[in-house]
Scaffold this active site. Structure first.
Site, PDB file in Angstrom:
ATOM      1  N   VAL A  21       0.827  -1.212   0.000  1.00 27.63           N
ATOM      2  CA  VAL A  21       0.000   0.000   0.000  1.00 27.63           C
ATOM      3  C   VAL A  21       0.865   1.267   0.000  1.00 27.63           C
ATOM      4  CG1 VAL A  21      -1.826   1.268   1.219  1.00 27.63           C
ATOM      5  CG2 VAL A  21      -1.839  -1.247   1.229  1.00 27.63           C
ATOM      6  N   LYS A 110      -6.676  -2.114  10.104  1.00 28.00           N
ATOM      7  CA  LYS A 110      -7.907  -2.590  10.773  1.00 28.00           C
ATOM      8  C   LYS A 110      -7.601  -3.429  11.994  1.00 28.00           C
ATOM      9  CE  LYS A 110      -6.780  -5.383   7.278  1.00 28.00           C
ATOM     10  NZ  LYS A 110      -6.434  -5.101   5.893  1.00 28.00           N
ATOM     11  N   GLU A 134     -10.628   5.096   6.237  1.00 25.28           N
ATOM     12  CA  GLU A 134     -11.462   4.515   5.179  1.00 25.28           C
ATOM     13  C   GLU A 134     -10.857   3.226   4.609  1.00 25.28           C
ATOM     14  OE1 GLU A 134     -14.667   5.812   3.727  1.00 25.28           O
ATOM     15  OE2 GLU A 134     -14.409   3.680   3.397  1.00 25.28           O
ATOM     16  N   VAL A 137     -11.355  -0.761   5.981  1.00 29.77           N
ATOM     17  CA  VAL A 137     -12.457  -1.684   5.677  1.00 29.77           C
ATOM     18  C   VAL A 137     -12.709  -1.690   4.179  1.00 29.77           C
ATOM     19  CG1 VAL A 137     -14.862  -2.287   6.130  1.00 29.77           C
ATOM     20  CG2 VAL A 137     -13.529  -1.124   7.896  1.00 29.77           C
ATOM     21  N   ILE A 141     -13.258   0.643  -1.429  1.00 37.16           N
ATOM     22  CA  ILE A 141     -14.705   0.922  -1.387  1.00 37.16           C
ATOM     23  C   ILE A 141     -15.015   1.964  -0.319  1.00 37.16           C
ATOM     24  CG2 ILE A 141     -16.999  -0.067  -1.045  1.00 37.16           C
ATOM     25  CD1 ILE A 141     -15.848  -2.793  -1.711  1.00 37.16           C
ATOM     26  N   GLY A 192      -0.922  -9.929  -4.073  1.00 32.71           N
ATOM     27  CA  GLY A 192      -0.875  -8.810  -3.118  1.00 32.71           C
ATOM     28  C   GLY A 192      -2.158  -8.609  -2.338  1.00 32.71           C
ATOM     29  N   GLU A 195      -2.778 -10.809   3.546  1.00 31.58           N
ATOM     30  CA  GLU A 195      -1.927 -10.201   4.564  1.00 31.58           C
ATOM     31  C   GLU A 195      -0.583 -10.933   4.565  1.00 31.58           C
ATOM     32  OE1 GLU A 195      -3.031  -7.467   6.594  1.00 31.58           O
ATOM     33  OE2 GLU A 195      -4.420  -7.601   4.943  1.00 31.58           O
ATOM     34  N   LYS A 210     -12.635  -6.066  10.433  1.00 23.73           N
ATOM     35  CA  LYS A 210     -13.452  -5.136   9.645  1.00 23.73           C
ATOM     36  C   LYS A 210     -14.900  -5.148  10.130  1.00 23.73           C
ATOM     37  CE  LYS A 210     -10.397  -5.833   5.696  1.00 23.73           C
ATOM     38  NZ  LYS A 210     -10.112  -6.706   4.549  1.00 23.73           N
ATOM     39  N   GLY A 322      -5.248  -4.741  -2.457  1.00 25.16           N
ATOM     40  CA  GLY A 322      -4.310  -4.371  -3.513  1.00 25.16           C
ATOM     41  C   GLY A 322      -3.776  -2.973  -3.272  1.00 25.16           C
TER      42      GLY A 322
HETATM   43  P1  NDP Z   1       3.384  -4.684   3.707  1.00 27.49           P
HETATM   44  O1  NDP Z   1       3.817  -5.793   4.580  1.00 27.49           O
HETATM   45  O2  NDP Z   1       3.439  -4.865   2.246  1.00 27.49           O
HETATM   46  O3  NDP Z   1       4.215  -3.367   4.069  1.00 27.49           O
HETATM   47  C1  NDP Z   1       4.494  -2.965   5.369  1.00 27.49           C
HETATM   48  C2  NDP Z   1       5.474  -1.825   5.326  1.00 27.49           C
HETATM   49  O4  NDP Z   1       5.639  -1.319   6.637  1.00 27.49           O
HETATM   50  C3  NDP Z   1       6.861  -2.216   4.819  1.00 27.49           C
HETATM   51  O5  NDP Z   1       7.381  -1.192   4.022  1.00 27.49           O
HETATM   52  C4  NDP Z   1       7.684  -2.352   6.094  1.00 27.49           C
HETATM   53  O6  NDP Z   1       9.055  -2.018   5.956  1.00 27.49           O
HETATM   54  C5  NDP Z   1       7.028  -1.318   6.975  1.00 27.49           C
HETATM   55  N1  NDP Z   1       7.137  -1.673   8.380  1.00 27.49           N
HETATM   56  C6  NDP Z   1       6.617  -2.746   9.004  1.00 27.49           C
HETATM   57  N2  NDP Z   1       6.959  -2.735  10.294  1.00 27.49           N
HETATM   58  C7  NDP Z   1       7.724  -1.635  10.491  1.00 27.49           C
HETATM   59  C8  NDP Z   1       8.377  -1.084  11.610  1.00 27.49           C
HETATM   60  N3  NDP Z   1       8.349  -1.682  12.786  1.00 27.49           N
HETATM   61  N4  NDP Z   1       9.067   0.071  11.438  1.00 27.49           N
HETATM   62  C9  NDP Z   1       9.129   0.685  10.236  1.00 27.49           C
HETATM   63  N5  NDP Z   1       8.504   0.195   9.126  1.00 27.49           N
HETATM   64  C10 NDP Z   1       7.826  -0.947   9.259  1.00 27.49           C
HETATM   65  O7  NDP Z   1       1.874  -4.309   4.173  1.00 27.49           O
HETATM   66  P2  NDP Z   1       0.687  -3.769   3.277  1.00 27.49           P
HETATM   67  O8  NDP Z   1       1.126  -2.589   2.522  1.00 27.49           O
HETATM   68  O9  NDP Z   1       0.029  -4.881   2.570  1.00 27.49           O
HETATM   69  O10 NDP Z   1      -0.373  -3.336   4.414  1.00 27.49           O
HETATM   70  C11 NDP Z   1      -0.169  -2.195   5.179  1.00 27.49           C
HETATM   71  C12 NDP Z   1      -1.402  -1.918   6.016  1.00 27.49           C
HETATM   72  O11 NDP Z   1      -2.508  -1.708   5.151  1.00 27.49           O
HETATM   73  C13 NDP Z   1      -1.808  -3.058   6.945  1.00 27.49           C
HETATM   74  O12 NDP Z   1      -2.368  -2.529   8.121  1.00 27.49           O
HETATM   75  C14 NDP Z   1      -2.885  -3.794   6.142  1.00 27.49           C
HETATM   76  O13 NDP Z   1      -3.790  -4.491   6.960  1.00 27.49           O
HETATM   77  C15 NDP Z   1      -3.558  -2.620   5.463  1.00 27.49           C
HETATM   78  N6  NDP Z   1      -4.264  -2.954   4.233  1.00 27.49           N
HETATM   79  C16 NDP Z   1      -3.618  -3.656   3.265  1.00 27.49           C
HETATM   80  C17 NDP Z   1      -4.271  -3.955   2.093  1.00 27.49           C
HETATM   81  C18 NDP Z   1      -3.624  -4.727   1.001  1.00 27.49           C
HETATM   82  O14 NDP Z   1      -4.298  -5.001   0.015  1.00 27.49           O
HETATM   83  N7  NDP Z   1      -2.356  -5.078   1.098  1.00 27.49           N
HETATM   84  C19 NDP Z   1      -5.658  -3.523   1.892  1.00 27.49           C
HETATM   85  C20 NDP Z   1      -6.233  -2.757   2.973  1.00 27.49           C
HETATM   86  C21 NDP Z   1      -5.530  -2.495   4.109  1.00 27.49           C
HETATM   87  P3  NDP Z   1      10.041  -2.888   5.012  1.00 27.49           P
HETATM   88  O15 NDP Z   1       9.566  -2.621   3.610  1.00 27.49           O
HETATM   89  O16 NDP Z   1      11.390  -2.360   5.258  1.00 27.49           O
HETATM   90  O17 NDP Z   1       9.839  -4.301   5.425  1.00 27.49           O
HETATM   91  N1  HSE Z   2      -5.809  -9.229   3.159  1.00 25.66           N
HETATM   92  C1  HSE Z   2      -6.904  -8.345   2.985  1.00 25.66           C
HETATM   93  C2  HSE Z   2      -7.906  -8.969   2.026  1.00 25.66           C
HETATM   94  C3  HSE Z   2      -6.407  -7.029   2.445  1.00 25.66           C
HETATM   95  O1  HSE Z   2      -7.623 -10.028   1.465  1.00 25.66           O
HETATM   96  O2  HSE Z   2      -8.988  -8.433   1.849  1.00 25.66           O
HETATM   97  C4  HSE Z   2      -7.422  -5.950   2.586  1.00 25.66           C
HETATM   98  O3  HSE Z   2      -7.667  -5.637   3.900  1.00 25.66           O
END
Ligand code: NDP
Ligand code: HSE
Length: 454
Positions: A21, A110, A134, A137, A141, A192, A195, A210, A322
């Site tokens: 993200v 979440k 936003e 969840v 959307i 992607g 989780e 959620k 995504g």
């Molecule tokens: P990722 O695992 O892809 O990315 C997490 C990022 O956070 C990485 O860049 C990581 O660093 C960094 N990070 C993690 N822990 C630390 C820390 N202790 N200190 C500093 N940086 C840190 O996660 P996502 O992007 O998939 O998800 C992020 C959030 O968004 C989550 O809460 C998820 O539930 C939510 N979300 C995700 C969706 C999805 O489709 N992926 C959809 C909706 C919500 P590094 O790159 O160095 O490892």
């Molecule tokens: N892992 C979550 C999903 C990402 O599959 O819907 C969005 O929160």
């Protein structure tokens, strides 16, 4: 109209996380900088991106000079902090630190909100800053804002949602390609959607988080992750999926939050004898009739079906996971928070005035489809029907299917029965299933699935 961007000093945006993200949030902040400035009335200046490992490879769109491993230092110099790192800590401490320092916060986390949202909401309230979520969840959307703001003048009665893209993708792949569960989960991870630890998806924790957030907003009552009755999809078999199709259903992992007023009010959702009043919040796989709008939500798409007293039925549909879709929701929140910085005002606070009782899982009321193998002889069906009646569970339909390729009961003298019940409390059904399983002619209870959305 917002003032010209030049007339307001730039707003400093700190990004915590640069994964699926965060990478897209950073890209959009850069690529759409001029448009965002015009919409907000100030430029949004990305002042840093906190990551775990600043030396790790990143997408070419990421300006590496912004990467830092000093998240605390970054938070201290921001007007708006965007948290997309996930996990409980250090995300919670960093957000609290940001709020204490007077920054607005935007989070997609979440898990954190469902576990300890009230601490953050209270802190934001005390500091007079915005907290927006936003993206937490159903990804792209718009559902938090509609439930929290657009429906603030209505009375929401039920929220029924497919809010986990990974499990919807998995169940859809199982139904359409015959792929097995592990293979489909692996694909969802590669795309992607999942989780970092897909257990959160397949065991229903992500959907439960959620559901807790949506239920809190819909019913003005604090609902946490522990209040949500949860079952994941790991027990759903290829046979269940095939059976669902045979009976005009699809299997979906549903998040359900419903208001129940008790039978005395005479207007309860899913009324059943002796049903208590309160809010029922649960996540479980369910059979959804193919005629229901949620049945057609395919792949990793999400949809949330809301029933409100005056608005009637509403459906919100789109990409629930995504990088870019989730970043869209994050950016929407950033713009809202930024506009408040420029023009004044503040987003809505947590609303918990209703303080409704959270009902236990045993009080949930729904219909069931029970599949069992029994001795194929006269009187067996009557015995089974009697056991259901004794527990106050009313039968809607009984089938003794012989569908080739679906019913794999090859043993002579054994029949398969498929019983669909009318709505009954979960407690009555559990007692019924135990009683039926103990009947002499019953060989095995093959599956028990809830039926929703009928
Ligand atoms: P990722 O695992 O892809 O990315 C997490 C990022 O956070 C990485 O860049 C990581 O660093 C960094 N990070 C993690 N822990 C630390 C820390 N202790 N200190 C500093 N940086 C840190 O996660 P996502 O992007 O998939 O998800 C992020 C959030 O968004 C989550 O809460 C998820 O539930 C939510 N979300 C995700 C969706 C999805 O489709 N992926 C959809 C909706 C919500 P590094 O790159 O160095 O490892
Ligand atoms: N892992 C979550 C999903 C990402 O599959 O819907 C969005 O929160």
């Amino acid at each position: 109209m917002p003032p010209a961007a030049e007339s307001h000093p730039p707003l400093r945006v700190a990004l915590l996380g640069c994964g699926v993200v965060g990478t897209q949030v950073a890209r959009l902040l850069t690529e759409q900088a001029d448009d965002l400035a015009s919409r907000v009335g100030a430029r949004l200046e990305l002042v840093g991106i906190a990551v775990r490992n600043a030396a790790a490879p990143r997408a070419s769109s990421v300006d590496r000079s912004l990467l830092t491993e000093d998240a605390e230092g970054l938070v201290a110099r921001a007007d708006i902090v965007v948290e997309v790192m996930g996990g409980t800590e250090p995300a919670r401490s960093l957000l609290l630190r940001a709020i204490d320092a007077g920054a607005a916060v935007v989070t997609a986390n979440k898990a954190l909100l469902a576990e300890d949202g009230p601490t953050l909401y209270k802190a934001a309230d005390a500091a007079g800053v915005d907290i927006y979520f936003e993206a937490a969840v159903a990804g792209a959307i718009p559902i938090v804002r509609p439930v929290r703001e657009s429906l603030a003048g209505d009375r929401v009665r039920r929220v029924l949602g497919i809010v986990n893209g990974t499990t919807n993708y998995v169940l859809d792949q199982m139904a359409t390609t015959g792929m097995d569960l592990e293979e489909a989960v692996k694909e969802a991870q590669d795309l992607g959607y999942a989780e970092a630890d897909p257990t959160a998806d397949v065991e229903g924790y992500d959907a439960a988080a959620k559901a807790a957030i949506l239920a809190s907003l819909a019913f003005h009552t604090r609902v946490s992750l522990d209040d949500v009755a949860r079952e994941g999809i790991m027990s759903v078999t290829a046979e269940d999926v095939a059976w669902a199709a045979q009976t005009g259903h699809v299997i979906k992992l549903l998040a359900i939050a419903e208001l129940r007023e008790g039978t005395s009010a005479g207007t309860s959702v899913g009324a059943a004898a002796g049903a208590p009043a309160g809010v029922s919040v649960r996540v479980h796989p369910a059979l959804v009739p193919t005629s229901h709008p949620l049945a057609n939500v395919r792949g990793s798409f999400n949809a949330v079906f809301v029933e409100a007293e005056s608005a009637g039925e509403l459906m919100f549909y789109g990409r629930g996971a995504g990088g870019a879709p989730t970043a869209s929701a994050v950016l929407g929140d950033v713009v809202s928070a930024a506009r408040h910085r420029v023009l004044g005002g503040k987003g809505p606070q947590e609303s918990t005035y209703a303080e409704l009782a959270i009902l236990p899982a045993s009080a949930a009321v729904t219909r069931y489809q029970v599949r069992l193998e029994v001795d194929d002889r006269p009187g067996v069906l009557a015995q089974v029907a009697h056991a259901l009646a004794e527990h106050g569970v009313s039968i809607e339909a009984v089938r003794q299917p012989t569908a080739p390729g679906v019913s794999d009961v090859a043993e002579p003298g054994v029949a398969e029965l498929l019983i669909t019940t009318h709505a009954a409390p979960e407690s009555a059904l559990s007692a019924t299933v135990a009683a039926v399983a103990g009947l002499e002619p019953v060989r095995t209870i093959t599956s028990v699935l809830r039926v929703e959305g009928a």
